[in-house]
Design a protein around this motif. Sequence first.
Motif, mmCIF file in Angstrom:
data_model
loop_
_atom_site.group_PDB
_atom_site.id
_atom_site.type_symbol
_atom_site.label_atom_id
_atom_site.label_comp_id
_atom_site.label_asym_id
_atom_site.label_seq_id
_atom_site.Cartn_x
_atom_site.Cartn_y
_atom_site.Cartn_z
ATOM 1 N N PHE A 49 6.664 108.225 91.724
ATOM 2 C CA PHE A 49 6.684 106.879 92.309
ATOM 3 C C PHE A 49 5.155 106.684 92.538
ATOM 4 N N VAL A 50 4.357 105.944 91.689
ATOM 5 C CA VAL A 50 3.038 105.639 91.712
ATOM 6 C C VAL A 50 2.764 104.133 91.400
ATOM 7 N N ASP A 51 2.147 103.335 92.180
ATOM 8 C CA ASP A 51 1.713 101.906 91.874
ATOM 9 C C ASP A 51 0.574 102.014 90.850
ATOM 10 N N GLY A 52 -0.199 103.062 90.701
ATOM 11 C CA GLY A 52 -1.138 102.825 89.944
ATOM 12 C C GLY A 52 -1.205 103.953 88.772
ATOM 13 N N THR A 53 -2.157 104.791 88.240
ATOM 14 C CA THR A 53 -2.089 105.551 87.268
ATOM 15 C C THR A 53 -1.727 106.972 87.677
ATOM 16 N N LEU A 54 -0.594 107.363 86.822
ATOM 17 C CA LEU A 54 -0.091 108.906 87.107
ATOM 18 C C LEU A 54 -1.138 110.038 86.702
ATOM 19 N N VAL A 55 -1.234 110.917 87.588
ATOM 20 C CA VAL A 55 -1.996 111.858 87.474
ATOM 21 C C VAL A 55 -1.423 113.437 87.674
ATOM 22 N N LEU A 56 -0.941 113.979 86.433
ATOM 23 C CA LEU A 56 -0.204 115.138 86.551
ATOM 24 C C LEU A 56 -0.761 116.259 87.343
ATOM 25 N N GLY A 57 -0.040 117.371 88.057
ATOM 26 C CA GLY A 57 -0.651 118.385 88.667
ATOM 27 C C GLY A 57 -1.748 119.019 87.832
ATOM 28 N N GLY A 58 -2.775 119.182 88.227
ATOM 29 C CA GLY A 58 -3.982 120.116 87.570
ATOM 30 C C GLY A 58 -5.053 119.176 86.676
ATOM 31 N N VAL A 92 5.818 108.173 82.908
ATOM 32 C CA VAL A 92 5.018 107.210 82.215
ATOM 33 C C VAL A 92 5.343 105.866 83.076
ATOM 34 N N ASN A 93 4.135 105.167 83.247
ATOM 35 C CA ASN A 93 4.348 103.672 83.844
ATOM 36 C C ASN A 93 3.484 102.727 83.163
ATOM 37 N N TYR A 94 3.485 101.569 83.491
ATOM 38 C CA TYR A 94 2.547 100.599 82.734
ATOM 39 C C TYR A 94 1.219 100.856 82.980
ATOM 40 N N SER A 95 0.919 100.941 84.508
ATOM 41 C CA SER A 95 -0.499 101.359 84.612
ATOM 42 C C SER A 95 -1.393 102.367 83.945
ATOM 43 N N TRP A 124 8.945 105.587 85.349
ATOM 44 C CA TRP A 124 9.239 105.774 86.682
ATOM 45 C C TRP A 124 8.818 104.243 87.451
ATOM 46 N N GLU A 125 9.519 103.728 88.163
ATOM 47 C CA GLU A 125 8.877 102.448 88.882
ATOM 48 C C GLU A 125 7.933 102.923 89.919
ATOM 49 N N GLY A 126 7.167 101.988 90.661
ATOM 50 C CA GLY A 126 6.271 102.188 91.415
ATOM 51 C C GLY A 126 6.633 102.429 92.859
ATOM 52 N N ASP A 127 5.638 102.899 93.685
ATOM 53 C CA ASP A 127 5.872 103.178 95.020
ATOM 54 C C ASP A 127 6.472 102.159 95.881
ATOM 55 N N SER A 128 5.897 101.128 95.606
ATOM 56 C CA SER A 128 6.022 99.939 96.353
ATOM 57 C C SER A 128 7.181 99.285 96.518
ATOM 58 N N SER A 129 7.855 99.516 95.249
ATOM 59 C CA SER A 129 9.208 98.859 95.011
ATOM 60 C C SER A 129 10.469 99.871 95.498
ATOM 61 N N ARG A 130 10.614 100.989 94.584
ATOM 62 C CA ARG A 130 11.534 101.921 95.058
ATOM 63 C C ARG A 130 12.943 101.434 95.115
ATOM 64 N N ASP A 131 13.395 100.583 94.349
ATOM 65 C CA ASP A 131 14.708 99.712 94.420
ATOM 66 C C ASP A 131 15.424 100.044 93.346
ATOM 67 N N GLY A 132 15.081 101.096 92.476
ATOM 68 C CA GLY A 132 16.001 101.638 91.226
ATOM 69 C C GLY A 132 16.010 100.462 90.105
ATOM 70 N N LYS A 133 14.955 99.651 90.029
ATOM 71 C CA LYS A 133 15.145 98.377 89.138
ATOM 72 C C LYS A 133 13.576 98.373 88.449
#
Length: 335
Positions: A49-58, A92-95, A124-133
């Motif tokens: 749950f990230v508002d910006g770019t997803l960065v996988l571990g490593g 994946v997310n839009y950012s 995944w939705e963003g961290d700032s929402s977390r509303d399941g939509k």
Amino acid sequence: MARHFRPVVVGVLVTTSAALLGLGPTAVPASAATNSFRGVNWADERDNFVDGTLVLGGLSTSDSYATTQSKADKILSGFQNNLGANTVRMPVNYSTVSGSYWNSYTGAIDKATGKGMKVILSYWEGDSSRDGKVDNLTQFWSMWQTIVNKYSGNGNVYFEPMNEPHGYSATDWKNLAAQWLGKYPGVPKGRIVISGIGYNQGLTTIGDDSRFNGTLISRHLYQFFDTSRHTEASWSSALTDSVGSYAGRVIMDEWGAPMTDGRNYDAASASDDFVNYIRGVSAAARTLGIGTVYWPGVRPNDHYRIQNINGSGTNISLSTTNASGRDRLRYSWGL
């Protein structure tokens, strides 16, 4: 996701069918069984749950495509060699998809498919929402169009329109998922993974809807979903009862428990609910022929992680955090 820190409402549209362990006459399976999916989640250290770019571990946003491929090769080889995995689930997310880092992020996807692994891409939705939509439908469709354009022709890539759509009613989620199918008719149904209602729990309402005939169905199952269960048998029932007659289409693409505190999952326990959960769920998955994707394979600092990253940069390797947990994961896969 650090799902084990979050309370969950239980009891979402689950049909009890203890007598049905496999395919019923109304099921339209994507395959006779899904246990060809032997996988782990590869997650962002911050959670997916990230508002910006997803960065996988490593990985790092400063990595080029080639550097990402080099790092991914080490991590994916660890999944294969240490666990016997052939599947990796990635967020994946839009950012991420719309930004410049997408060119590098695809290096990890391409490396996995190049190594013969299945890749499940889940929104995944963003961290700032977390509303399941879905955060923004315009961006959502744009993101998926980019992904579908690039990977619809790659038979090893699977598409999960949304992770845990708990903010929607059953009707609204099914309509949105059906809209996804209508927008991308070129994606084979057998490579689409429709999340169960709520926190990927309500499966039969997806299976009963003819719009999703031929798709796979995603189940999530954690110990904290139902803390009233205390035995291996009760946890086996939690999975068995939820799939109804659709076991041949279900993938349990999130499940996990503490792996860094020395618990022994190889031995039955009279009192440890996590041990009974892992043993009971893995036994049911094996019996039903359901593929499982553990949460997480790699996510630094998550005490559920089943692999550690050792080293730095491109000089990295993986090691197993809990051999008994690995045993039960492999057992769930039928190995």
